[in-house]
Motif scaffolding. Structure first.
Motif, PDB file in Angstrom:
ATOM      1  N   GLU A  11     -47.260  38.932 -64.110  1.00 11.09           N
ATOM      2  CA  GLU A  11     -47.637  39.065 -65.547  1.00 11.09           C
ATOM      3  C   GLU A  11     -49.012  38.758 -65.848  1.00 11.09           C
ATOM      4  O   GLU A  11     -49.656  37.780 -65.343  1.00 11.09           O
ATOM      5  N   PHE A  34     -43.667  45.375 -73.245  1.00  7.19           N
ATOM      6  CA  PHE A  34     -42.724  45.089 -74.515  1.00  7.19           C
ATOM      7  C   PHE A  34     -43.338  45.180 -75.705  1.00  7.19           C
ATOM      8  O   PHE A  34     -44.441  44.944 -75.872  1.00  7.19           O
ATOM      9  N   GLY A  39     -40.760  41.565 -77.373  1.00  3.83           N
ATOM     10  CA  GLY A  39     -41.387  40.314 -76.745  1.00  3.83           C
ATOM     11  C   GLY A  39     -40.933  38.994 -77.552  1.00  3.83           C
ATOM     12  O   GLY A  39     -40.729  37.967 -77.001  1.00  3.83           O
ATOM     13  N   LEU A  42     -37.182  38.265 -76.684  1.00  3.73           N
ATOM     14  CA  LEU A  42     -37.060  37.873 -75.316  1.00  3.73           C
ATOM     15  C   LEU A  42     -37.740  36.812 -74.884  1.00  3.73           C
ATOM     16  O   LEU A  42     -37.263  35.762 -74.116  1.00  3.73           O
ATOM     17  N   ARG A  43     -38.622  36.320 -75.800  1.00  8.56           N
ATOM     18  CA  ARG A  43     -39.428  35.075 -75.526  1.00  8.56           C
ATOM     19  C   ARG A  43     -39.855  34.778 -73.934  1.00  8.56           C
ATOM     20  O   ARG A  43     -40.486  35.553 -73.404  1.00  8.56           O
ATOM     21  N   ARG A  46     -38.958  37.579 -70.778  1.00  8.15           N
ATOM     22  CA  ARG A  46     -39.475  38.864 -70.596  1.00  8.15           C
ATOM     23  C   ARG A  46     -39.687  39.086 -69.062  1.00  8.15           C
ATOM     24  O   ARG A  46     -39.507  40.060 -68.710  1.00  8.15           O
ATOM     25  N   ALA A  50     -38.248  42.100 -66.935  1.00  9.00           N
ATOM     26  CA  ALA A  50     -38.790  42.977 -66.132  1.00  9.00           C
ATOM     27  C   ALA A  50     -38.475  42.731 -64.667  1.00  9.00           C
ATOM     28  O   ALA A  50     -38.370  44.006 -64.340  1.00  9.00           O
TER      29      ALA A  50
END
Length: 78
Positions: A11, A34, A39, A42-43, A46, A50
């Motif tokens: 990330e 996202f 985003g 999902l907080r 994420r 992914a």
């Protein structure tokens, strides 16, 4: 020297999640972005979402079918 590709999922600072060679050289092989709304929904999940998307693509894709046995994709988060 081994022919095994070592890849990592990372990330980036801007929130983009990429699949790249572990050496970090060159363009990422895959990018996941996202939307702001997704985003927020999902907080903290994420990265896991992914990772599952990438895993699915690698294990289900005929494009990578032959390579999937050799790929090592460690879950690395920076």
């Amino acid at each position: 020297m081994s022919d095994t590709a070592v890849l990592e999922i990372v990330e980036l600072n801007d929130g983009e999640i990429v699949l790249r060679h572990a050496e970090g050289e060159g363009e990422p092989l895959l990018r996941i972005n996202f939307s702001e709304e997704a985003g927020e929904l999902l907080r903290q999940s994420r990265f896991e979402v992914a990772r599952e998307m990438i895993d699915h693509a690698i294990t289900r894709s005929k494009l990578w079918q032959e390579e999937s046995e050799e790929l090592e994709v460690p879950a690395t988060m920076h």
